[in-house]
Write a protein that holds these residues in place. Sequence first.
Motif, PDB file in Angstrom:
ATOM      1  N   LEU A  40       0.814  -1.216   0.000  1.00 24.96           N
ATOM      2  CA  LEU A  40       0.000   0.000   0.000  1.00 24.96           C
ATOM      3  C   LEU A  40       0.846   1.265   0.000  1.00 24.96           C
ATOM      4  N   GLY A  41       1.865   1.275   0.855  1.00 26.99           N
ATOM      5  CA  GLY A  41       2.678   2.480   0.996  1.00 26.99           C
ATOM      6  C   GLY A  41       3.650   2.694  -0.149  1.00 26.99           C
ATOM      7  N   GLY A  42       3.968   1.634  -0.864  1.00 28.12           N
ATOM      8  CA  GLY A  42       4.914   1.744  -1.970  1.00 28.12           C
ATOM      9  C   GLY A  42       4.242   1.563  -3.314  1.00 28.12           C
ATOM     10  N   THR A  43       3.935   0.323  -3.647  1.00 28.18           N
ATOM     11  CA  THR A  43       3.437  -0.025  -4.977  1.00 28.18           C
ATOM     12  C   THR A  43       2.155   0.706  -5.352  1.00 28.18           C
ATOM     13  N   PHE A  44       1.094   0.495  -4.563  1.00 24.45           N
ATOM     14  CA  PHE A  44      -0.188   1.104  -4.937  1.00 24.45           C
ATOM     15  C   PHE A  44      -0.178   2.613  -4.788  1.00 24.45           C
ATOM     16  N   SER A  45       0.494   3.131  -3.774  1.00 22.75           N
ATOM     17  CA  SER A  45       0.577   4.595  -3.631  1.00 22.75           C
ATOM     18  C   SER A  45       1.271   5.220  -4.828  1.00 22.75           C
ATOM     19  N   ALA A  46       2.353   4.593  -5.288  1.00 19.77           N
ATOM     20  CA  ALA A  46       3.075   5.122  -6.450  1.00 19.77           C
ATOM     21  C   ALA A  46       2.207   5.069  -7.706  1.00 19.77           C
ATOM     22  N   LEU A  47       1.486   3.961  -7.893  1.00 22.56           N
ATOM     23  CA  LEU A  47       0.610   3.845  -9.062  1.00 22.56           C
ATOM     24  C   LEU A  47      -0.525   4.864  -9.029  1.00 22.56           C
ATOM     25  N   VAL A  48      -1.178   4.975  -7.884  1.00 23.20           N
ATOM     26  CA  VAL A  48      -2.283   5.936  -7.760  1.00 23.20           C
ATOM     27  C   VAL A  48      -1.769   7.353  -7.980  1.00 23.20           C
ATOM     28  N   SER A  49      -0.614   7.653  -7.440  1.00 23.77           N
ATOM     29  CA  SER A  49      -0.036   8.989  -7.599  1.00 23.77           C
ATOM     30  C   SER A  49       0.318   9.272  -9.062  1.00 23.77           C
ATOM     31  N   LEU A  51      -0.833   7.692 -11.841  1.00 27.77           N
ATOM     32  CA  LEU A  51      -2.011   7.698 -12.699  1.00 27.77           C
ATOM     33  C   LEU A  51      -2.954   8.856 -12.384  1.00 27.77           C
ATOM     34  N   GLY A  52      -2.961   9.292 -11.128  1.00 23.34           N
ATOM     35  CA  GLY A  52      -3.816  10.408 -10.728  1.00 23.34           C
ATOM     36  C   GLY A  52      -3.292  11.747 -11.162  1.00 23.34           C
ATOM     37  N   ARG A  53      -2.000  11.848 -11.390  1.00 27.33           N
ATOM     38  CA  ARG A  53      -1.351  13.081 -11.876  1.00 27.33           C
ATOM     39  C   ARG A  53      -1.715  14.317 -11.057  1.00 27.33           C
TER      40      ARG A  53
END
Length: 133
Positions: A40-49, A51-53
């Motif tokens: 959550l703190g690494g992989t998904f947070s980085a992806l959401v950040s 892709l969310g721009r």
Amino acid sequence: MSRRRLDAQGIRPAALAVLGGHVLEDDPVALRRKLFGSLLGGTFSALVSALGRGDRDREALLWAAVTDEAEVAAKEVLSAEDGQALLWEALPAKALTAMRLSGRPPGDEWTQLPNPLMGGAAEPAIWGLRESI
């Protein structure tokens, strides 16, 4: 290699460490911290950040999608304790600055951050993870 397996073979973890070996943790809480904290703190947070721009509304939609899939995984794959930790507990994160400045021997130190899955997850009592929120 886990501590339990080493103990079963009569190998002391301290002796293995002297030889440069690495002993994995058996403690479920420690394993959850490492897995969910990284996921959550690494992989998904980085992806959401990425892709969310920077668009907070888009990021909220992305976290909702991640939450939906995490709920499915919690119901179908995870134990009740793991599901509760993933969906309803604070996000464990390594406190790197505290670790470096502590003056103590090397080792993990953790802090708690808000869990981005908590806002959208379904009521956990529905599937028996928790009595109350």
